[in-house]
Design a protein around this motif. Structure first.
Motif, PDB file in Angstrom:
ATOM      1  N   VAL A 739     -14.117 -70.055  15.299  1.00 29.08           N
ATOM      2  CA  VAL A 739     -13.716 -68.811  15.969  1.00 29.08           C
ATOM      3  C   VAL A 739     -12.312 -68.807  16.073  1.00 29.08           C
ATOM      4  N   ALA A 741      -8.853 -68.114  17.312  1.00 29.83           N
ATOM      5  CA  ALA A 741      -8.058 -68.394  18.656  1.00 29.83           C
ATOM      6  C   ALA A 741      -8.191 -67.358  19.654  1.00 29.83           C
ATOM      7  N   GLY A 742      -8.450 -67.603  20.771  1.00 32.61           N
ATOM      8  CA  GLY A 742      -8.540 -66.565  21.797  1.00 32.61           C
ATOM      9  C   GLY A 742      -9.788 -65.974  21.906  1.00 32.61           C
ATOM     10  N   GLY A 743     -10.806 -66.262  20.992  1.00 30.71           N
ATOM     11  CA  GLY A 743     -12.000 -65.565  20.856  1.00 30.71           C
ATOM     12  C   GLY A 743     -12.845 -66.320  21.673  1.00 30.71           C
ATOM     13  N   HIS A 745     -15.788 -68.931  22.509  1.00 30.81           N
ATOM     14  CA  HIS A 745     -15.880 -70.506  22.212  1.00 30.81           C
ATOM     15  C   HIS A 745     -14.598 -71.088  21.995  1.00 30.81           C
ATOM     16  N   ASP A 746     -13.362 -70.518  22.688  1.00 30.04           N
ATOM     17  CA  ASP A 746     -12.049 -70.863  22.396  1.00 30.04           C
ATOM     18  C   ASP A 746     -11.739 -72.276  23.175  1.00 30.04           C
ATOM     19  N   ASP A 747     -12.738 -72.825  23.978  1.00 26.57           N
ATOM     20  CA  ASP A 747     -12.545 -73.999  24.813  1.00 26.57           C
ATOM     21  C   ASP A 747     -13.171 -75.069  24.302  1.00 26.57           C
ATOM     22  N   GLN A 748     -13.115 -75.039  22.782  1.00 25.00           N
ATOM     23  CA  GLN A 748     -13.800 -76.205  22.174  1.00 25.00           C
ATOM     24  C   GLN A 748     -12.511 -77.314  21.749  1.00 25.00           C
ATOM     25  N   ARG A 798      -7.633 -79.014  19.496  1.00 27.21           N
ATOM     26  CA  ARG A 798      -8.377 -78.007  18.992  1.00 27.21           C
ATOM     27  C   ARG A 798      -8.927 -78.500  17.725  1.00 27.21           C
ATOM     28  N   SER A 801     -10.121 -74.380  12.218  1.00 28.17           N
ATOM     29  CA  SER A 801     -10.578 -73.081  12.465  1.00 28.17           C
ATOM     30  C   SER A 801     -11.288 -72.896  11.053  1.00 28.17           C
TER      31      SER A 801
END
Length: 834
Positions: A739, A741-743, A745-748, A798, A801
Motif C-alpha cells: 500500500v 504510504a499513508g494509505g 494498512h499503513d500500520d504494517q 516498514r 512497498s
C-alpha cells in the motif's frame, strides 16, 4: 749640738744662723765695735763634706737614719737610691772653728741584714777620715775625700759580678767554710758543681722524707723530671746580668747522689751531694697556740730547724751561705692541706708533697711547688710585688691560679715566673686584646666566672671572654676577674724575673741564721684549689630536638619548633647559638620556630666558659604542606560516547610540588563493573587494567613523603567488547499488503528485538533482499528500549512497498560500536496487493 728624730731620720736643729752668730762674736773679741753688715752672713763655711754614692749593685738602698755629730746639713741624704743610680749629700761646719762629721745608714732593699753605714769627718784641725760598714755579700770603694771642701765618691756594689751573693772567687776556686757546729772546715767545690762567674747561680739542696712501711711505702725524693723542668725554666729566664754573655740563670738542685747535676751531660751529683733521706713523719711542725693551724695561727719552724741543724745535716755541710735548703716532707701540720711554706726573703723551704698526687706529686706539681716557694726566697709575693692574689694577667707560679701544676696551655703545663707587667682596668676590659704573657706561649687565662676560676682557652678562641658570656663583646666589658669583691681600675701585674733577689736569707751571709720567727701561713690549701678548676680542653655538646619530630621519611607537614640543649663536662656552658639557613649566628634564648615550606638547615653550637667552641652541628628540617596531584590516563582512545572495546589500561601519575617531599605512593580502588580493593603502589605511578565490561569507576589519590594526602578523585572506564544481538518477532513468510504510504494498512511493520548487556543498543539496520531481480533495501529500524541503558530494546521497520518475496536480516550495533556479526537469523516476507 742638739739633734731630734723626725720621720725616722736624725736632723740637726742648728742652721746657718749659728755660723753668723759665731762670726759676730769673733768680731767683738778682736776690737770690732759692731757686727758685720748682713752681707757677711754668706761667708762660706770653713769646712764641708760631700758624699757621692754610686749604687752599682742590683738592689736599692733605703735610708734608715742619718745624723750629724758636727755641722749642718746643706743637702740631706736621699730616702732611696735605686739600683744603678747615683746620689749625693753634703754637710758643712756651722760653728766657731768647727768641722763637720756625720753618718748615713742605708738598708739593702728586701734584706733583713745589717745596714750599709758611711761615716765622714772633716775636722777644723787634723786630717779628714772616713769609715764604712758593709753587709755581707757587698763591697764598697772610696776615692777622694781630701781638703777643706772634701768630696768623697763611693762605689757600692755586689761582691760578685752577677750579684747572686756567691763571691766570684768561690765560683772560680771553691770555698772552705766553717759551719760553727764543731764539724770543722767544709770545702764546697763550686766549680765542679757548675758555678759560673758569668751567670747568676742558685743552688738548692733538697732533703727528702721516705716511708718504708709495708702497704704505704713511698718516697718524697724530688723527681728528676721535675728538676729538669726547673733547670730549663731558669736557663731560659729573661735575666741578663751586667757583663753576662747571655741571659738565663743557672739552677743547681742537689736531690741526692743519684740526682742529675748536669742535664747536658747526664752527670750526677755523686760524691758532691750532701742531700739525704730523712725518716718519714706525719708532719713537719706545728702552729702556735694549741698546735693546730687556722687563719690566726702561725707556723713554728722548730721541727724544720732541728733537721736543718742536726749533726751531719745541712748546716754541718757548710753550705748555708751558698745553698737554699729544702725539705720534701709529707705534711706541714696534721689536718692541713698546704703544699709548702717558705719565709719571704729567706733561704729555707718546706714542700708538703703528701698533699700532691699519689702523696708525692707528679713532675709538674713538684716543679711548681718548689719554684713557688723558692720565689718567696727570691722576694716574690703572690701578686708579684704584693699579696693581692688571683690576678689573671699575672702569669707566674707565684699566683695561686697557676701554682697548682703550672701555667696552662691546653693539656701542656709550664713553670715560669712572670715575664711582663701589664695592668688591667676591671671596669673597661677589652675582650679583643687578651693580656700579654711576655712568653712565646699563649697561656690559658684563668679568671673568675661565677665564683670559680676557669681557664679561658685564649689561643684557640682568639679573644678573651672576660665576662664569661661565651661571646666576644665589642667595646669593653666590666668584671671582677680576680674575685676580690671590687672592680679595680688599676690591677697591676708584675715582671718577676726583672725583680728577683738572688741574695737573701743565709745566701752570701757570714753566719747561719737562727730559728726563723713563727710565720703566718699564707700558702694555698685544698679549699683554695677547689675554686680553681682544671683546664677544660673539651668543647660542650649540644643536642637539637624537633617538635613534632619528623616522620620516618624525615619530613614534617606543619610548623616545627627546635629546642637546643647543651652540656659541658667541666667549666659549664656559657652560650648556645644557632644559624638558620645562613642567616647568621644568633644567641639561643628559646625554641626556634621553623614555619615555611622547604628544606631548612639549622646549624648550632655552644661555647663553654673556658672558651672551647663546639664544632658546628646541623639539623635538617623539611616542611611540605602541599599534597601531590594525580592524573589518570587511559591507554586506549574512547569512541565519542566514551567507550572502549578492548581491555582498558589505566595509568595513574602523581606529581609533587617543586622542592616538595616527593610522592610516597599512589592508592586506588575500583568499583562498578570491576571491583578492586584499596591498593597502594609505593611510587609516583600506578597502572591497572580494566577487563570487566561495563562502567568501572577508578577512585584514586596520592600521598607525599611528608604525609600530605591528596583529595580522592574518580575516573570512569567504559568497556564493551561484545557485539549486541537481534532477533525477529515477525514470523517468517509473513504477508504484507503493498500500500502507499499513508494509505490503508499503513500500520504494517516487520518487528524484532535487540539487546546488549554493556554499552546498550545504539541502532538496528534491517536489510530486505528481493528473491526476484530487484533492489536491496536497507532501512534503519525504529528503536524502542525499555530502559535508559538500551540493553533491552524492540525495533520495527516498514516492509518494502514493492511486490515480491524478500529475505530479511537484521544487524544490531551497540553504543561502543560493536556490530553484530554475522547478522541475526533472517526471515522471509511476502508483499502482495490487496
Amino acid at each position: 749640738m742638739r739633734h731630734e728624730r723626725r720621720g725616722g731620720r736624725w736632723r740637726g736643729r742648728a742652721g746657718r744662723a749659728v755660723a753668723v752668730l759665731g762670726l759676730a762674736l769673733l768680731g767683738a773679741g778682736t776690737g770690732f765695735g759692731t757686727a758685720p753688715p748682713p752681707a757677711q752672713a754668706s761667708v762660706r763655711a770653713a769646712r764641708s763634706a760631700t758624699v757621692v754614692l754610686n749604687n752599682t749593685s742590683d738592689r736599692a738602698l733605703v735610708l734608715t737614719s742619718d745624723n750629724l755629730d758636727h755641722g749642718c746639713w746643706t743637702h740631706e741624704p736621699p730616702a732611696r737610691i735605686e739600683a744603678g743610680a747615683s746620689a749625693s749629700w753634703e754637710s758643712e761646719s756651722c760653728g766657731f772653728m768647727t768641722g763637720t762629721e756625720g753618718s748615713a745608714f742605708f738598708a739593702i732593699d728586701g734584706e733583713s741584714g745589717p745596714d750599709l753605714r758611711i761615716h765622714w769627718d772633716n775636722p777644723f784641725y787634723g786630717s779628714n777620715s772616713y769609715s764604712e760598714t758593709v753587709p755581707s755579700g757587698y763591697k764598697i770603694n772610696r776615692t777622694g775625700g781630701d781638703g777643706n771642701d772634701a768630696t768623697a765618691t763611693y762605689a757600692f756594689d755586689c761582691n760578685s759580678k752577677m750579684c747572686d751573693g756567691i763571691a766570684d772567687e768561690w765560683k772560680q776556686h771553691g770555698v772552705s767554710l766553717d759551719p760553727g757546729d764543731g764539724s770543722g772546715m767544709q770545702f764546697i767545690d763550686l766549680p765542679a758543681m757548675g758555678a759560673d762567674v758569668n751567670k747568676p747561680d742558685i743552688f738548692i739542696q733538697v732533703d727528702w722524707m721516705e716511708d718504708t712501711s709495708p702497704g704505704n711505702a713511698h718516697s718524697h725524693q724530688f723527681d728528676a723530671a721535675a728538676a729538669k723542668l726547673l733547670v730549663d725554666a731558669f736557663a731560659n729566664a729573661p735575666v741578663q746580668r751586667r757583663g753576662a754573655p747571655s741571659s738565663g740563670v743557672n739552677l743547681h738542685i742537689d736531690a741526692g747522689p743519684g740526682s742529675t747535676m748536669n742535664f747536658a751531660t747526664g752527670q750526677t751529683w755523686g760524691g758532691y751531694s750532701r742531700a739525704r733521706q730523712l725518716a718519714e713523719t706525719t708532719s713537719l711542725g706545728t702552729c702556735d697556740g694549741d698546735g693546730s693551724c687556722n687563719n690566726d695561727s702561725r707556723y713554728q719552724w722548730n721541727a724544720f730547724d732541728a733537721i736543718k741543724k742536726a749533726k751531719g745535716g745541712f748546716v754541718s755541710s757548710g753550705r748555708a751561705p751558698v745553698f737554699h735548703y729544702a725539705v720534701a716532707a709529707h705534711l706541714l701540720v696534721p689536718g692541713t692541706s698546704w703544699t709548702g711554706i717558705s719565709p719571704d726573703g729567706g733561704s729555707d723551704i718546706v714542700l708538703a708533697l703528701g698533699n700532691q698526687t699519689g702523696q708525692v706529686g707528679d713532675k709538674n706539681e713538684q716543679a711548681t711547688d718548689l719554684m713557688h716557694e723558692l720565689g718567696h726566697n727570691l722576694g716574690l709575693q703572690h701578686g708579684g710585688f704584693e699579696e693581692l692574689n688571683f690576678k689573671p694577667h699575672y702569669f707566674s707560679v707565684m699566683n695561686y691560679l697557676y701554682s697548682g701544676d703550672g701555667l696552662p696551655h691546653g693539656a701542656d703545663r709550664f713553670v715560669d715566673y712572670s715575664r711582663t707587667a701589664t695592668t688591667l682596668d676591671e671596669t673597661h676590659l677589652d675582650e679583643a686584646s687578651p693580656p700579654a704573657t711576655g712568653s712565646g706561649v699563649r697561656y690559658d687565662v684563668k679568671r673568675n666566672c661565677g665564683g670559680a676560676f676557669i681557664a679561658a682557652r685564649v689561643d684557640t678562641a682568639g679573644y678573651m671572654d672576660w665576662n664569661c658570656n661565651g661571646s666576644k663583646d665589642p667595646g669593653t666589658v666590666s668584671s671582677d676577674v680576680n674575685k676580690d669583691g671590687v672592680q679595680s681600675v688599676k690591677l697591676d701585674g708584675y715582671d718577676d724575673w726583672a725583680h728577683i733577689r738572688l741574695k737573701g736569707g743565709a745566701i752570701g751571709g757570714a753566719t747561719v741564721p737562727g730559728l726563723p720567727a713563727p710565720q703566718k701561713i699564707h700558702e694555698p690549701d685544698a679549699q683554695v684549689f677547689q675554686q680553681i678548676q682544671p683546664v677544660d680542653i673539651a668543647a660542650p655538646v649540644t643536642t637539637a630536638t624537633a617538635d613534632p619530630p619528623p616522620n620516618g621519611a624525615g619530613w614534617n607537614n606543619g610548623d616545627v619548633t627546635v629546642t637546643l640543649g647543651a652540656t659541658d663536662d667541666l667549666s659549664g656552658v656559657a652560650r648556645t647559638e644557632y644559624d638558620l639557613d645562613g642567616g647568621g649566628w644568633t644567641g639561643y634564648t628559646g625554641p626556634v620556630p621553623v614555619t615555611t615550606a622547604g628544606v631548612h638547615t639549622l646549624s648550632y653550637r655552644s661555647v663553654d666558659r673556658a672558651q672551647n667552641t663546639e664544632d658546628a652541628r646541623a639539623l635538617t628540617v623539611r616542611i611540605d604542606r602541599t599534597p601531590p596531584v594525580t592524573t589518570a590516563a587511559l591507554g586506549s582512545t574512547t569512541n565519542p560516547a566514551g567507550w572502549i572495546t578492548a581491555d582498558g589500561h589505566v595509568t595513574l601519575t602523581a606529581v609533587d610540588e617543586p622542592g616538595g617531599s616527593g610522592v610516597a605512593g599512589v592508592s586506588y580502588r575500583t568499583s562498578g563493573a570491576q571491583t578492586t580493593p584499596e591498593t597502594t603502589v609505593p611510587a609516583d605511578t600506578a597502572a591497572l587494567t580494566i577487563t570487566q565490561e561495563g562502567e568501572t569507576v577508578v577512585t584514586f589519590h596520592a600521598t607525599d613523603r611528608a604525609g600530605n594526602e591528596e583529595t580522592e578523585k574518580a575516573y570512569t572506564v567504559r568497556l564493551d567488547r561484545t557485539a549486541p544481538t537481534s532477533a525477529f518477532t515477525t514470523a517468517s513468510e509473513a504477508i504484507f499488503v503493498a500500500v502507499p504510504a499513508g494509505g490503508p494498512h499503513d500500520d504494517q511493520y516487520v518487528t524484532g528485538t535487540a539487546g546488549d548487556n554493556a554499552s546498550g543498543v545504539d541502532h538496528v539496520d534491517v536489510v530486505f533482499t528481493s528473491k526476484v531481480p530487484g533492489p536491496t533495501l536497507v532501512q534503519r529500524a525504529g528503536l524502542s528500549c525499555s530502559d535508559g541503558t538500551h540493553r533491552h530494546c524492540t525495533w520495527r521497520v516498514r516492509p518494502p512497498s514493492g511486490l515480491g518475496i524478500y529475505r530479511v536480516t537484521s544487524t544490531a550495533t551497540d553504543v561502543a560500536g560493536n556490530v553484530e556479526t554475522p547478522p541475526g537469523r533472517g526471515i522471509d516476507v511476502i508483499v502482495v496487493r490487496t
